[in-house]
Scaffold this active site. Structure first.
Site, PDB file in Angstrom:
ATOM      1  CG  ASN A   7      -1.850   1.257   1.269  1.00  8.73           C
ATOM      2  OD1 ASN A   7      -1.241   2.185   1.012  1.00  8.73           O
ATOM      3  ND2 ASN A   7      -2.916   0.956   1.697  1.00  8.73           N
ATOM      4  CB  THR A  38      -9.377   1.676   7.311  1.00  2.43           C
ATOM      5  OG1 THR A  38      -8.822   2.260   6.231  1.00  2.43           O
ATOM      6  CG2 THR A  38     -10.904   1.040   7.477  1.00  2.43           C
ATOM      7  CG  HIS A  55       1.261   6.661   4.658  1.00  3.89           C
ATOM      8  ND1 HIS A  55       0.043   7.380   4.779  1.00  3.89           N
ATOM      9  CD2 HIS A  55       0.874   5.412   5.406  1.00  3.89           C
ATOM     10  CE1 HIS A  55      -0.625   6.990   5.535  1.00  3.89           C
ATOM     11  NE2 HIS A  55      -0.306   5.878   6.029  1.00  3.89           N
ATOM     12  CG  HIS A  98      -8.192   4.416   1.205  1.00  2.00           C
ATOM     13  ND1 HIS A  98      -8.508   4.094   2.672  1.00  2.00           N
ATOM     14  CD2 HIS A  98      -9.551   4.736   0.949  1.00  2.00           C
ATOM     15  CE1 HIS A  98      -9.719   4.139   3.181  1.00  2.00           C
ATOM     16  NE2 HIS A  98     -10.358   4.438   2.055  1.00  2.00           N
ATOM     17  NE  ARG A 133      -7.548  11.650   5.201  1.00  2.00           N
ATOM     18  CZ  ARG A 133      -7.842  11.052   6.518  1.00  2.00           C
ATOM     19  NH1 ARG A 133      -6.978  10.252   7.243  1.00  2.00           N
ATOM     20  NH2 ARG A 133      -8.951  11.057   6.895  1.00  2.00           N
ATOM     21  CD  GLU A 136      -7.215  -0.179   1.396  1.00  2.00           C
ATOM     22  OE1 GLU A 136      -7.255   0.800   2.021  1.00  2.00           O
ATOM     23  OE2 GLU A 136      -6.062  -0.873   1.546  1.00  2.00           O
ATOM     24  CD  GLU A 150      -7.331  -5.787   3.300  1.00  2.00           C
ATOM     25  OE1 GLU A 150      -7.545  -5.459   2.176  1.00  2.00           O
ATOM     26  OE2 GLU A 150      -6.514  -5.226   4.202  1.00  2.00           O
ATOM     27  CG  HIS A 164      -5.556  -1.543   9.372  1.00  2.00           C
ATOM     28  ND1 HIS A 164      -5.311  -0.961  10.457  1.00  2.00           N
ATOM     29  CD2 HIS A 164      -5.675  -0.440   8.507  1.00  2.00           C
ATOM     30  CE1 HIS A 164      -5.535   0.150  10.572  1.00  2.00           C
ATOM     31  NE2 HIS A 164      -5.704   0.400   9.278  1.00  2.00           N
ATOM     32  NE  ARG A 191      -8.151   7.765   4.354  1.00  2.00           N
ATOM     33  CZ  ARG A 191      -9.194   7.422   5.223  1.00  2.00           C
ATOM     34  NH1 ARG A 191     -10.329   7.866   5.193  1.00  2.00           N
ATOM     35  NH2 ARG A 191      -8.716   6.554   6.027  1.00  2.00           N
TER      36      ARG A 191
HETATM   37  N1  PXP Z   1      -5.791  -2.755   4.408  1.00  2.00           N
HETATM   38  C1  PXP Z   1      -6.727  -1.825   4.513  1.00  2.00           C
HETATM   39  C2  PXP Z   1      -8.195  -1.981   4.121  1.00  2.00           C
HETATM   40  C3  PXP Z   1      -6.624  -0.430   4.901  1.00  2.00           C
HETATM   41  O1  PXP Z   1      -7.427   0.669   4.841  1.00  2.00           O
HETATM   42  C4  PXP Z   1      -5.255  -0.263   5.106  1.00  2.00           C
HETATM   43  C5  PXP Z   1      -4.520   1.143   5.517  1.00  2.00           C
HETATM   44  O2  PXP Z   1      -4.812   2.038   4.291  1.00  2.00           O
HETATM   45  C6  PXP Z   1      -4.319  -1.283   5.046  1.00  2.00           C
HETATM   46  C7  PXP Z   1      -4.699  -2.507   4.822  1.00  2.00           C
HETATM   47  C8  PXP Z   1      -2.571  -1.122   5.380  1.00  2.00           C
HETATM   48  O3  PXP Z   1      -2.590  -1.074   6.601  1.00  2.00           O
HETATM   49  P1  PXP Z   1      -1.138  -0.397   7.053  1.00  2.00           P
HETATM   50  O4  PXP Z   1      -0.960   0.862   6.513  1.00  2.00           O
HETATM   51  O5  PXP Z   1      -1.267  -0.144   8.565  1.00  2.00           O
HETATM   52  O6  PXP Z   1      -0.319  -1.435   6.611  1.00  2.00           O
END
Ligand code: PXP
Length: 236
Positions: A6, A100, A9, A42, A48, A69, A150, A189, A44
Site C-alpha cells: 500500500n 481505517t 503514504h 485508498h 487526502r 480501497e 480482507e 492493517h 478517500r
Molecule cells: N488494508 C486496509 C483495508 C487499509 O485501509 C489499510 C490502510 O490503508 C491497510 C490494509 C494497510 O494498513 P497499514 O498501512 O497499517 O499497513
C-alpha cells in the site's frame, strides 16, 4: 503468500507540499521490481493522499494487480467502472479518522454492498470486503457475492500478550471459514516486520496488504530494501 504494497503514504508526503514529489507511480514500480505482487491505494472521499490521477496512472502502468480501497459510494463506483482496476476493496470511511478504524459491517450494509458488487462485476472488477474477523461477517460477505475478504488485523496488531493471541485465533478462524466457503482470503492493517510472522503462517491467507511499516522503512533504507525484507518474511 503474496504481498501487496500500500503506497498511500508516498502520496501523503507529496500532498504535504501539494507538489509533484515523491511520485507514487515510481514507488509502485520500485515495489514491483523488489517482488511485490500487487499495489494497493485508498482513494478517500477527501483525497487526502491518493488522487484520481494516481489511480489512472497506476492502472495504465503497473504490471501486477491494482487494488483500490474505497467506500461504497456512487462517486467511487463510477470511478472504479471507468478506471477498471483489478480489484476494489470496500472499506468503511469516517472523514476524521487517521486510518481505517475497523472492518465494514457487511450485515448492516448488505443491500448497498450487494448492489455495488453487481455494478463492479458488470465492469469486470473483482470485489474484496475489508471486515473484522467475525464468522457472521465472513458468511455475509460470501452471500453478497464478494470475490475475496480482507481480514482486519488491526486489533491483533494493537494488542499484546494473551490478548494478541486471542485476536490471532479469531483471525485464524475467520480465515478458515472464508477458505471453506470458497472465497479468497486476504488480510492486513497494522502489520509490521515483527507481528507479520504469525499471520504469515496462516495457510488460508493468500495475500497481505501492508503499507505504513513498509513505507516507513523505505523512507530510511529505500523501497527496494524495504519490500525485499517483507517478501523474505512471507516466503513459505
Ligand atoms: N488494508 C486496509 C483495508 C487499509 O485501509 C489499510 C490502510 O490503508 C491497510 C490494509 C494497510 O494498513 P497499514 O498501512 O497499517 O499497513
Amino acid at each position: 503468500m503474496r504481498l501487496a504494497v500500500n503506497i498511500d503514504h508516498i502520496a501523503t508526503l507529496r500532498q504535504a507540499r501539494k507538489g509533484h514529489e515523491p511520485e507514487p507511480l515510481a514507488a509502485a514500480v520500485l515495489a514491483e521490481l523488489a517482488g511485490a505482487q500487487g499495489i494497493t491505494v485508498h482513494l478517500r472521499g477527501d483525497r487526502r493522499h491518493i488522487q484520481d490521477r494516481d489511480v489512472e496512472l497506476l492502472q495504465k502502468t503497473i504490471s501486477t494487480r491494482l487494488n483500490v480501497e474505497m467506500a461504497a459510494t456512487g462517486e467511487m463506483a463510477s470511478i472504479a467502472a471507468r478506471i477498471k482496476p483489478f480489484q476494489v476493496t470496500l472499506v468503511p470511511e469516517r472523514p476524521q479518522e487517521l486510518t481505517t478504524e475497523g472492518g465494514l459491517d457487511v450485515i448492516a450494509h448488505a443491500t448497498e454492498i450487494d448492489a455495488f458488487i453487481t455494478q463492479m462485476h458488470n465492469s469486470a472488477v473483482q470485489v474484496s470486503i475489508f471486515l473484522d474477523p467475525e464468522l457472521d461477517q465472513v458468511q455475509k460477505a460470501t452471500s453478497v457475492g464478494a470475490d475475496a475478504i480482507e481480514i482486519n488485523t488491526g486489533r491483533y496488531a494493537e494488542a499484546s500478550g494473551a490478548q494478541a493471541m486471542r485476536e490471532l485465533e479469531r483471525i485464524r478462524e475467520a480465515a478458515r471459514a472464508g477458505a471453506a466457503a470458497g472465497i479468497e482470503v486476504l488480510a492486513g492493517h497494522g502489520l509490521n516486520y515483527v507481528n507479520v510472522i504469525p499471520i504469515a503462517a496462516i495457510q488460508e491467507i493468500v495475500e497481505l496488504n501492508i503499507g505504513h511499516s513498509i513505507v516507513s522503512r523505505a523512507s530510511l533504507v529505500g523501497m527496494d530494501r524495504a519490500v525485499r525484507d517483507m517478501v523474505a518474511l512471507l516466503s513459505r
